[in-house]
Design an enzyme around this catalytic site. Structure first.
Site, mmCIF file in Angstrom:
data_model
loop_
_atom_site.group_PDB
_atom_site.id
_atom_site.type_symbol
_atom_site.label_atom_id
_atom_site.label_comp_id
_atom_site.label_asym_id
_atom_site.label_seq_id
_atom_site.Cartn_x
_atom_site.Cartn_y
_atom_site.Cartn_z
ATOM 1 N N SER A 261 37.558 45.544 69.642
ATOM 2 C CA SER A 261 38.617 44.608 70.026
ATOM 3 C C SER A 261 39.757 44.659 69.023
ATOM 4 O O SER A 261 39.638 45.254 67.952
ATOM 5 C CB SER A 261 38.058 43.187 70.067
ATOM 6 O OG SER A 261 37.821 42.755 68.737
ATOM 7 N N LYS A 262 40.835 43.998 69.398
ATOM 8 C CA LYS A 262 42.008 43.941 68.527
ATOM 9 C C LYS A 262 41.624 43.321 67.180
ATOM 10 O O LYS A 262 42.104 43.724 66.133
ATOM 11 C CB LYS A 262 43.081 43.101 69.219
ATOM 12 C CG LYS A 262 44.301 42.848 68.368
ATOM 13 C CD LYS A 262 45.351 42.147 69.171
ATOM 14 C CE LYS A 262 46.434 41.477 68.350
ATOM 15 N NZ LYS A 262 46.303 41.420 66.925
#
Ligand code: GLU
Length: 513
Positions: A261-262
């Site tokens: 994920s970011k």
């Protein structure tokens, strides 16, 4: 059958690197099979629309070299390639499904649906709008036709739902990566196909478009696998042949636990987006591979190997080379773990493959941007000395001493403490005299004189070479100091040697106090 594939992002924000990999695999599959690669913008959900996202997607694909054959900007016979411009097709499709009895209007209000969900929850169950519950809801199937006509005449808001099979059946299809997949239709609910605002949902628009755009293979992320049975049922309801499906494995965090994920990128200091993204709402900037100094070829090669392999040990593939050997059956089923170090390694590979004069002009312009004057000729020397030592061209600027005489603060204290002995300064002073006498100030000559000096004084390499490096650069590591001395020239080398010895002595004295 001609191969036609599409990358179908929703413009709801920047493209995650997983999305770029989906685009890449679609592109490669198209090119490997003499097919077409389409870009379709899935912008039916206006509430999630983000300004600039579409431009971002196009720019990112462009940077990666993934040329689009058909799309909004490229044109093509199956346009428009943006779902917001295709409403008529979806309305027509919904009409067809209503007519054939495969879809129905439902009038349940959000409150009523929430109440049914809460009621199921109180019984520790999950409410699903399907064959077993639709009779108890307010829809065309449960209401009298007069009532329905009345509702429609008075403009009561309604959605159109898909009518899943009355009796559960196994929906079976072949996934090009996973093999035969069988999912019971009982887990498929009567999905909304058209929302109250008359706009289609993802499922309807996606299936209708894939059909009308004559898509042969749907290659997309694993997260869409649960939607596949609904899509298959929809194709059947329309009487259309379904395309082939290939669901790509997830890209996992560097630890291997869960989807990348970011947040992992923020925590690990690596980008998860191809190019920088400036969020129009928050104003926040998310870093991109491009801005971090990655070459697009390296980024693409790294993504290629995240979930695919050629069946042998090869790892380096240009886009053209990948086209030659790409096939869906070499895509892995399990998640692919992302490694930031491996990403850097790929960049090193491509950086070292780039012609030196190209790197030199780039380095020279990078220097100019930083206010450093660096001719292309000097940049070429620096490239020669530093290329094996950096992962990114920009890292050259971390070695400040390449561009100016190091000041006291630049000196590596630990090195001086460990390696600078009482005699060191006198060795370097004597070396300086030797160097002064070198007429042809070339690396090989300097090296030969340096060795002769050591021999005549019965000194070891370690006693003089590292101090020589410290005096010239302040640092404990770097390229060959003979090459660097040649680059500096005699005068500058001697000046640095003199000031370096002075600085080292001051530091040494301070350290022993
Ligand atoms: N619009 C969907 C997405 O954003 C496309 C999924 C698909 O390829 O079917 O991922």
């Amino acid at each position: 059958m001609s191969v036609r594939v599409r990358f179908a992002p929703s413009p709801t924000g920047p493209l995650h690197m997983g999305g770029v990999r989906t685009a890449l695999y679609n592109y490669l599959f198209a090119k490997a099979n003499g097919g077409k690669f389409l870009l379709r913008i899935e912008d039916t959900d206006q509430t999630r629309f983000v300004d600039g996202a579409e431009d971002y997607i196009v720019e990112a694909l462009n940077w990666c070299g993934l040329t689009i054959d058909e799309g909004d900007r490229e044109g093509g016979e199956h346009g428009p390639y943006k779902q917001s411009l295709r409403s008529e097709l979806y309305s027509k499709a919904v009409e067809d499904l209503l007519e054939s009895g495969n879809a129905y209007r439902a009038f349940d209000t959000p409150e009523e649906l929430a109440a049914m969900r809460a009621d199921a929850e109180s019984r520790k169950a999950v409410f699903q709008y399907d064959a077993s519950t639709r009779g108890g809801c307010r829809n065309e199937l449960s209401m009298s036709s007069e009532e329905v006509d009345e509702f429609i005449a008075s403009g009561t808001p309604h959605v159109v739902r898909f009518k899943t099979p009355e009796a559960a059946e196994d929906v079976v299809f072949t996934d090009e990566i996973r093999g035969e997949v069988s999912i019971s239709s009982a887990v498929v609910d009567d999905k909304v196909l058209m929302k109250m605002d008359g706009l289609p949902t993802y499922h309807l628009a996606n299936v209708v478009d894939d059909h009308h755009m004559e898509i042969s293979h749907v290659i997309r992320g694993e997260e869409w696998l649960p939607s596949a049975p609904l899509h298959i049922l929809l194709y059947r309801a329309f009487g259309w042949d379904a395309p082939k499906f290939a669901h790509l494995p997830l890209i996992l965090k560097p630890t291997g636990n869960g989807k990348l994920s970011k947040r992992d990128g923020d925590a690990g200091g690596f980008p998860v987006f191809p190019i920088e993204w400036n969020d129009p709402k928050s104003g926040a900037t998310s870093s991109g591979y491009r801005e971090n100094g990655y070459l697009p070829e390296a980024f693409i090669n790294m993504l290629l190997m995240l979930g695919w392999n050629p069946g042998d040990e090869r790892e380096k593939f240009t886009l053209e080379e990948a086209v030659e050997c790409f096939s869906l059956d070499r895509i892995v089923k399990s998640g692919a773990r992302f490694s930031p170090d491996k990403a850097k390694w790929f960049n090193e590979l491509y950086l070292r493959d780039t012609p030196h004069d190209e790197l030199a002009s780039e380095l020279s312009s990078m220097a100019a941007e930083k206010g450093i004057e660096l001719s292309v000729k000097d940049a070429l020397c620096i490239v020669g000395m530093m290329l094996e030592r950096v992962s990114f061209l920009s890292e050259v600027f971390d070695a400040n001493w390449l561009f100016e005489t190091p000041c006291k603060d630049d000196f590596n204290l630990k090195m001086i403490k460990k390696k600078w002995k009482d005699e060191t300064a006198s060795y370097l002073e004597d070396l300086s005299v030797v160097l002064e006498g070198v007429a042809d100030f070339k690396a090989e000559v300097i090296e030969a004189e340096f060795k002769a000096f050591l021999e005549s004084r019965e000194l070891g390499f370690g006693q003089v070479l590292l101090p020589f490096r410290i005096a010239l650069t302040g640092a404990g590591g770097g390229p060959s100091m003979f090459e660097f001395a040649e680059y500096l020239g005699k005068e500058a080398t001697l000046a640095r040697l003199k000031s370096g010895v002075e600085t080292a002595l001051i530091i040494k004295a301070e350290l022993s106090n």
